[in-house]
Design a protein around this motif. Structure first.
Motif, PDB file in Angstrom:
ATOM      1  N   ILE A  59      13.810   9.763  -3.671  1.00 50.62           N
ATOM      2  CA  ILE A  59      12.527  10.306  -4.122  1.00 50.62           C
ATOM      3  C   ILE A  59      11.908  11.170  -3.028  1.00 50.62           C
ATOM      4  O   ILE A  59      11.431  12.282  -3.284  1.00 50.62           O
ATOM      5  CB  ILE A  59      11.567   9.173  -4.537  1.00 50.62           C
ATOM      6  CG1 ILE A  59      12.073   8.514  -5.825  1.00 50.62           C
ATOM      7  CG2 ILE A  59      10.147   9.681  -4.718  1.00 50.62           C
ATOM      8  CD1 ILE A  59      11.351   7.226  -6.186  1.00 50.62           C
ATOM      9  N   LEU A  60      11.934  10.680  -1.792  1.00 52.14           N
ATOM     10  CA  LEU A  60      11.367  11.441  -0.677  1.00 52.14           C
ATOM     11  C   LEU A  60      12.140  12.739  -0.437  1.00 52.14           C
ATOM     12  O   LEU A  60      11.542  13.780  -0.133  1.00 52.14           O
ATOM     13  CB  LEU A  60      11.346  10.595   0.586  1.00 52.14           C
ATOM     14  CG  LEU A  60      10.346   9.432   0.575  1.00 52.14           C
ATOM     15  CD1 LEU A  60      10.554   8.550   1.801  1.00 52.14           C
ATOM     16  CD2 LEU A  60       8.928   9.938   0.508  1.00 52.14           C
ATOM     17  N   GLN A  61      13.440  12.705  -0.594  1.00 56.18           N
ATOM     18  CA  GLN A  61      14.246  13.921  -0.424  1.00 56.18           C
ATOM     19  C   GLN A  61      13.899  14.951  -1.496  1.00 56.18           C
ATOM     20  O   GLN A  61      13.851  16.146  -1.218  1.00 56.18           O
ATOM     21  CB  GLN A  61      15.742  13.594  -0.449  1.00 56.18           C
ATOM     22  CG  GLN A  61      16.232  12.935   0.800  1.00 56.18           C
ATOM     23  CD  GLN A  61      17.688  12.504   0.710  1.00 56.18           C
ATOM     24  OE1 GLN A  61      18.234  12.347  -0.373  1.00 56.18           O
ATOM     25  NE2 GLN A  61      18.300  12.281   1.867  1.00 56.18           N
ATOM     26  N   GLU A  62      13.673  14.513  -2.721  1.00 54.64           N
ATOM     27  CA  GLU A  62      13.279  15.426  -3.778  1.00 54.64           C
ATOM     28  C   GLU A  62      11.916  16.043  -3.508  1.00 54.64           C
ATOM     29  O   GLU A  62      11.709  17.234  -3.757  1.00 54.64           O
ATOM     30  CB  GLU A  62      13.277  14.703  -5.130  1.00 54.64           C
ATOM     31  CG  GLU A  62      14.668  14.386  -5.649  1.00 54.64           C
ATOM     32  CD  GLU A  62      14.638  13.672  -6.978  1.00 54.64           C
ATOM     33  OE1 GLU A  62      13.610  13.759  -7.693  1.00 54.64           O
ATOM     34  OE2 GLU A  62      15.632  13.001  -7.290  1.00 54.64           O
ATOM     35  N   VAL A  64      10.580  16.578  -0.570  1.00 55.29           N
ATOM     36  CA  VAL A  64      10.749  17.554   0.526  1.00 55.29           C
ATOM     37  C   VAL A  64      11.387  18.832  -0.007  1.00 55.29           C
ATOM     38  O   VAL A  64      10.965  19.932   0.352  1.00 55.29           O
ATOM     39  CB  VAL A  64      11.600  16.935   1.672  1.00 55.29           C
ATOM     40  CG1 VAL A  64      12.039  17.996   2.660  1.00 55.29           C
ATOM     41  CG2 VAL A  64      10.815  15.840   2.365  1.00 55.29           C
ATOM     42  N   ARG A  65      12.385  18.708  -0.883  1.00 54.12           N
ATOM     43  CA  ARG A  65      13.042  19.887  -1.449  1.00 54.12           C
ATOM     44  C   ARG A  65      12.056  20.722  -2.257  1.00 54.12           C
ATOM     45  O   ARG A  65      12.105  21.954  -2.226  1.00 54.12           O
ATOM     46  CB  ARG A  65      14.215  19.470  -2.330  1.00 54.12           C
ATOM     47  CG  ARG A  65      15.520  19.406  -1.563  1.00 54.12           C
ATOM     48  CD  ARG A  65      16.689  19.232  -2.503  1.00 54.12           C
ATOM     49  NE  ARG A  65      17.368  18.011  -2.067  1.00 54.12           N
ATOM     50  CZ  ARG A  65      17.582  16.937  -2.801  1.00 54.12           C
ATOM     51  NH1 ARG A  65      17.215  16.901  -4.044  1.00 54.12           N
ATOM     52  NH2 ARG A  65      18.185  15.895  -2.293  1.00 54.12           N
ATOM     53  N   LYS A  66      11.187  20.096  -3.003  1.00 52.79           N
ATOM     54  CA  LYS A  66      10.232  20.821  -3.835  1.00 52.79           C
ATOM     55  C   LYS A  66       9.185  21.538  -2.991  1.00 52.79           C
ATOM     56  O   LYS A  66       8.674  22.562  -3.401  1.00 52.79           O
ATOM     57  CB  LYS A  66       9.558  19.876  -4.825  1.00 52.79           C
ATOM     58  CG  LYS A  66      10.499  19.435  -5.926  1.00 52.79           C
ATOM     59  CD  LYS A  66       9.834  18.503  -6.896  1.00 52.79           C
ATOM     60  CE  LYS A  66      10.804  18.066  -7.964  1.00 52.79           C
ATOM     61  NZ  LYS A  66      10.207  17.126  -8.911  1.00 52.79           N
TER      62      LYS A  66
END
Length: 68
Positions: A59-62, A64-66
């Motif tokens: 969830i945190l990686q998503e 950051v990507r957004k």
């Protein structure tokens, strides 16, 4: 080389306590079987923790990507 109790613990976990699989553990004492049960419970608890942390990480990686 693996310890005997570790091998027995893995056998017990793979069997999941089914009646057909209890025979290989007939040579184990009550205290050893209790220890195997504790190991299985701890293993299940740790697996749940890892699953939760993995989900949090994804969830945190998503997020950051957004933002990028």
């Amino acid at each position: 080389m693996r310890c005997g109790w570790l091998t027995a613990a893995r056998r017990w976990l793979m069997c999941a306590g089914s009646l057909a699989c209890r025979r290989p553990h007939a040579d184990l004492g009550v205290s050893e079987l209790r220890k195997l049960k504790q190991i299985a419970d701890e293993n299940a608890r740790l697996r749940r923790i890892v699953a939760d942390l993995t989900l949090d990480k994804q969830i945190l990686q998503e997020v950051v990507r957004k933002k990028l």
